[in-house]
Design a protein around this motif. Sequence first.
Motif, PDB file in Angstrom:
ATOM      1  N   LEU A  36     -82.457 -78.804 -95.285  1.00  0.00           N
ATOM      2  CA  LEU A  36     -81.841 -78.828 -96.076  1.00  0.00           C
ATOM      3  C   LEU A  36     -81.109 -79.769 -95.723  1.00  0.00           C
ATOM      4  O   LEU A  36     -80.953 -80.283 -95.196  1.00  0.00           O
ATOM      5  CB  LEU A  36     -80.627 -77.457 -95.289  1.00  0.00           C
ATOM      6  CG  LEU A  36     -79.919 -77.290 -96.821  1.00  0.00           C
ATOM      7  CD1 LEU A  36     -80.855 -76.864 -98.189  1.00  0.00           C
ATOM      8  CD2 LEU A  36     -78.931 -76.074 -96.524  1.00  0.00           C
ATOM      9  N   SER A  80     -72.253 -71.411-102.184  1.00  0.00           N
ATOM     10  CA  SER A  80     -72.869 -73.326-102.069  1.00  0.00           C
ATOM     11  C   SER A  80     -72.599 -74.229-102.587  1.00  0.00           C
ATOM     12  O   SER A  80     -71.853 -75.560-101.668  1.00  0.00           O
ATOM     13  CB  SER A  80     -74.526 -73.026-102.719  1.00  0.00           C
ATOM     14  OG  SER A  80     -74.581 -72.804-103.402  1.00  0.00           O
ATOM     15  N   CYS A 134     -74.017 -69.181 -93.277  1.00  0.00           N
ATOM     16  CA  CYS A 134     -74.804 -69.264 -93.787  1.00  0.00           C
ATOM     17  C   CYS A 134     -75.442 -69.749 -95.352  1.00  0.00           C
ATOM     18  O   CYS A 134     -73.674 -68.628 -95.880  1.00  0.00           O
ATOM     19  CB  CYS A 134     -76.039 -67.250 -93.886  1.00  0.00           C
ATOM     20  SG  CYS A 134     -76.811 -67.960 -94.954  1.00  0.00           S
ATOM     21  N   ILE A 135     -75.725 -70.199 -95.787  1.00  0.00           N
ATOM     22  CA  ILE A 135     -75.105 -71.310 -97.258  1.00  0.00           C
ATOM     23  C   ILE A 135     -75.683 -70.072 -97.662  1.00  0.00           C
ATOM     24  O   ILE A 135     -76.960 -69.478 -98.042  1.00  0.00           O
ATOM     25  CB  ILE A 135     -75.664 -72.366 -97.306  1.00  0.00           C
ATOM     26  CG1 ILE A 135     -75.197 -72.963 -96.281  1.00  0.00           C
ATOM     27  CG2 ILE A 135     -74.860 -73.193 -98.749  1.00  0.00           C
ATOM     28  CD1 ILE A 135     -75.714 -74.627 -96.631  1.00  0.00           C
ATOM     29  N   PHE A 166     -79.523 -70.330 -94.347  1.00  0.00           N
ATOM     30  CA  PHE A 166     -79.619 -71.134 -95.776  1.00  0.00           C
ATOM     31  C   PHE A 166     -80.730 -70.002 -97.349  1.00  0.00           C
ATOM     32  O   PHE A 166     -81.415 -69.879 -96.380  1.00  0.00           O
ATOM     33  CB  PHE A 166     -80.126 -72.568 -96.491  1.00  0.00           C
ATOM     34  CG  PHE A 166     -80.526 -72.787 -98.648  1.00  0.00           C
ATOM     35  CD1 PHE A 166     -79.190 -73.613 -98.722  1.00  0.00           C
ATOM     36  CD2 PHE A 166     -81.574 -72.943 -99.236  1.00  0.00           C
ATOM     37  CE1 PHE A 166     -78.890 -73.583 -99.995  1.00  0.00           C
ATOM     38  CE2 PHE A 166     -81.394 -73.464-100.068  1.00  0.00           C
ATOM     39  CZ  PHE A 166     -80.485 -73.413-100.280  1.00  0.00           C
TER      40      PHE A 166
END
Length: 251
Positions: free
Chosen positions: A174, A102, A96-97, A134
């Motif tokens: 994304l 990030s 997961c960003i 994200f």
Amino acid sequence: MSFFGKNIRKIRSVKTLSQQAFAELFDLKRGTLGAYEEGRSEPKIETIIKIANYFSIPIDDLLTRELTVNELLKFKSSLSEQYELPHPETFKQIPCITEKNSTDYISNYQNQRFVQDMVQVILPVDKSETMRGFVVTNLEMTSQNQGLFPKDVVLGTFVKNDDYKNIEDGAIVLALTKDELILRKAYIFSDTIILKAEHQNIDELRFPFSEINEVWKITSVFQKRITSIGSGIEDKLSMLEKEFAKLRSQI
């Protein structure tokens, strides 16, 4: 000679543990455990204490008499706390960003070690898909109090370069460029991806496919807030029905 060997063999039988699995629990070699069970060798006191404590069996009982299966089943829930599902269910772990990682992701998205060390979202989704999570950080995908808000989490499936042209118009993606991560609706024109925000005051962005490093097509959204169920009109109609019911009862 003690009953230690017979008892640990019976424990293994009750627990359905192989010699190798049992030996690994207590940092023993499989051959050493075999020698204990066959009475060819006696364990160190530290090993006896470790096994007795693990299964909550009195040391005296473990050494001086042969334990029955029923007795073993009474110790430590008895081994039931150590029950292992024959086919344990596992969920997919999705990197997961987040707002914190990030910037590093933009530079290290191809580094598998970095990706594996990212915070993971664990969910019951298709394990065959390559996915990325994200955490939304802005209001670009909101309009009239609807859409994606900060702290919402979106999940996307990986889109190969050759499949960019097959992205449906209006699909939320994304996109990773050389400098930034962009969450928007995608529209494909020739070899260009057009990224449009929901917020009316934000200009669209255009990138040739060659400037896109990754595209993840969003398939799921997990909202930070609770979405109201039902519309205001439905609530008002329900209220009116109750008022009419009261009037009818009074006639």
